[in-house]
Write a protein that holds these residues in place. Structure first.
Motif, PDB file in Angstrom:
ATOM      1  N   UNK A 309       6.142 -43.329  88.223  1.00  0.00           N
ATOM      2  CA  UNK A 309       4.743 -43.421  88.532  1.00  0.00           C
ATOM      3  C   UNK A 309       4.364 -42.038  89.543  1.00  0.00           C
ATOM      4  N   UNK A 310       5.419 -42.046  90.481  1.00  0.00           N
ATOM      5  CA  UNK A 310       5.280 -41.020  91.625  1.00  0.00           C
ATOM      6  C   UNK A 310       5.458 -39.757  91.096  1.00  0.00           C
ATOM      7  N   UNK A 311       6.172 -39.446  90.385  1.00  0.00           N
ATOM      8  CA  UNK A 311       6.432 -38.186  89.533  1.00  0.00           C
ATOM      9  C   UNK A 311       5.187 -37.650  88.666  1.00  0.00           C
ATOM     10  N   UNK A 312       4.724 -38.752  87.873  1.00  0.00           N
ATOM     11  CA  UNK A 312       3.757 -38.640  87.029  1.00  0.00           C
ATOM     12  C   UNK A 312       2.437 -38.174  87.394  1.00  0.00           C
ATOM     13  N   UNK A 313       2.040 -39.040  88.686  1.00  0.00           N
ATOM     14  CA  UNK A 313       0.662 -38.633  89.238  1.00  0.00           C
ATOM     15  C   UNK A 313       0.851 -37.445  90.120  1.00  0.00           C
ATOM     16  N   UNK A 314       1.912 -36.981  90.680  1.00  0.00           N
ATOM     17  CA  UNK A 314       2.071 -35.782  91.352  1.00  0.00           C
ATOM     18  C   UNK A 314       1.869 -34.508  90.235  1.00  0.00           C
ATOM     19  N   UNK A 315       2.638 -34.631  89.074  1.00  0.00           N
ATOM     20  CA  UNK A 315       2.355 -33.588  87.960  1.00  0.00           C
ATOM     21  C   UNK A 315       0.669 -33.684  87.851  1.00  0.00           C
ATOM     22  N   UNK A 316       0.320 -34.626  87.490  1.00  0.00           N
ATOM     23  CA  UNK A 316      -1.098 -34.713  87.183  1.00  0.00           C
ATOM     24  C   UNK A 316      -2.054 -33.999  88.295  1.00  0.00           C
ATOM     25  N   UNK A 317      -1.817 -34.295  89.502  1.00  0.00           N
ATOM     26  CA  UNK A 317      -2.462 -33.858  90.503  1.00  0.00           C
ATOM     27  C   UNK A 317      -2.292 -32.285  90.654  1.00  0.00           C
ATOM     28  N   UNK A 318      -0.993 -31.822  90.341  1.00  0.00           N
ATOM     29  CA  UNK A 318      -0.622 -30.419  90.372  1.00  0.00           C
ATOM     30  C   UNK A 318      -0.993 -29.621  88.924  1.00  0.00           C
ATOM     31  N   UNK A 319      -1.748 -30.372  88.104  1.00  0.00           N
ATOM     32  CA  UNK A 319      -2.047 -30.019  86.723  1.00  0.00           C
ATOM     33  C   UNK A 319      -0.975 -29.062  85.987  1.00  0.00           C
ATOM     34  N   UNK A 320       0.363 -29.788  85.998  1.00  0.00           N
ATOM     35  CA  UNK A 320       1.583 -29.483  85.537  1.00  0.00           C
ATOM     36  C   UNK A 320       1.964 -30.134  84.192  1.00  0.00           C
ATOM     37  N   UNK A 321       2.265 -29.769  83.163  1.00  0.00           N
ATOM     38  CA  UNK A 321       2.887 -30.485  82.066  1.00  0.00           C
ATOM     39  C   UNK A 321       2.329 -31.572  81.741  1.00  0.00           C
TER      40      UNK A 321
END
Length: 383
Positions: A309-321
């Motif tokens: 969840x932490x990595x997934x949320x960060x990736x979405x916030x960074x608009x990556x992958x």
């Protein structure tokens, strides 16, 4: 279309590392789902025995501390169990309400009911373990069935189901004790967390790696308790009378589980976050004393959920992958929800399929909060 998908070269190294961790958490989660949880999802439990050549005697042991009202509900249901040979041992642990007078009167009325009274607890042992030790030592039968005073059996065949697996080399039976359904977010968390804990310890047991049980619904041989010197290795630890003991004596050959609804013991949930957190903190403190193998397996499962969840949320916030994040989330969620809901239909029908992904998200913050709180607070007492 394929050329438009994001590549590693499109992002800085720290984002690529974040994505690799995210993918790794999905792989770990799927391993646990398919290797462990699927065993419980498709587990074929024993059926109620048509007849038993020799019905072994069973000693039901209940420890009580100021539980007068609960005992008034529990004792009649225990006495009405459809089992030929059993006794009920109530250990009154220093109660200062009217428990003793009530139990003394009931024991005169019912030959199957026996009372053990505790006035003082030695300093070198936790009160719950001392009470259980005296109750188990007072048992006249080799099969001991444990529950708590605030629990109620789901049927009058509870003793039958929870003890019938103890035959031949089987010496331990792990049961399930769901919490009663109420409205509110706290009840939602308690019921789902209890269900998810049961999924873990039962599926691990089916896989041949039993590590804990719950004292609200647990059966084992008294001779196994005596051979293990009871709770000798963790006398001073508050808690652990179920999970630490089971972790010591249970193995692939001598342990069985029971997931038939008639074997369940329903418990009353905590009514405030404070009392629930105190209970969870005690469980976490006990978990530190698990065997290294069990701590590793449970830590990997918890860490994979947290990092997912932490990595997934960060990736979405960074608009990556983002396309890969969405696909990964769908794969993990579909597999996990399918298996858990299949188990929920057997263990706790109050849990709906659509609540499982929601709980998975909230449980991440539970790990972060309760884990940090357990590190910086003092040890909790049993009573």
């Amino acid at each position: 279309m394929i050329s438009e998908l994001p590549l590693f070269t499109d992002y800085p190294p720290y984002i690529n590392i974040l994505f690799c961790v995210f993918v790794g958490t999905i792989a770990i989660s799927l391993f646990y789902q398919l290797f462990f949880f699927s065993r419980l999802a498709f587990y074929k439990d024993i059926q109620k025995p048509e007849s038993v050549d020799e019905w072994p005697g069973v000693s039901v042991v209940v420890c009580a501390w100021n539980e007068l009202e609960n005992l008034k509900k529990l004792i009649p249901l225990l006495l009405n169990q459809k089992y030929p040979y059993f006794e009920i041992i109530i250990v009154d642990d220093r109660s200062d309400d009217e428990c003793y007078d009530f139990l003394l009167f009931e024991s005169f009325k019912h030959p199957k009911l026996h009372l053990v009274r505790i006035n003082d607890t030695p300093d070198h042992i936790s009160s719950k373990k001392y009470a259980l030790t005296l109750g188990i030592k007072a048992a006249q039968y080799d099969i001991v069935l444990l529950t708590d005073a605030d629990c109620l059996p789901e049927s009058d065949n509870w003793i039958t189901y929870m003890t019938s697996p103890i035959r031949d080399e089987k010496k331990v039976v792990l049961g399930f004790s769901p919490y009663r359904y109420n409205t509110g977010f706290l009840n939602f968390l308690i019921r789902h967390e209890t269900f998810y804990t049961a999924v873990q310890y039962m599926s691990f047991a089916v896989a041949g790696l039993p590590y804990m049980g719950v004292g609200r619904n647990l059966s084992y041989r008294k001779s196994l308790f005596i051979q293990n010197k009871g709770f000798h290795s963790h006398l001073r630890v508050v808690g652990g009378d179920d999970d630490l003991f089971v972790g010591e004596v249970a193995n692939k050959k001598n342990t069985a589980i029971c997931v038939l609804p008639d074997s369940f013991m329903v418990s009353e949930p905590k009514s405030t976050f404070k009392t629930w957190f105190r209970q969870k903190r005690r469980h976490l403190n006990v978990g530190k004393k698990y065997k290294l193998r069990n701590k590793f397996l449970l830590a990997m499962l918890s860490l994979s959920q947290l990092l997912f969840w932490v990595c997934g949320i960060l990736l979405v916030c960074l608009q990556a992958f983002i396309p890969f994040v969405v696909i990964g989330w769908l794969i993990r969620t579909i597999v996990q929800t399918w298996l858990l809901y299949r188990i929920a239909k057997r263990l706790d029908e109050s849990i709906e399929w659509y609540t499982l992904p929601l709980f998975d998200f909230f449980y991440t913050f539970y790990y972060m909060f309760i884990g940090t709180w357990a590190l910086f607070t003092k040890r909790a007492s049993w009573s």
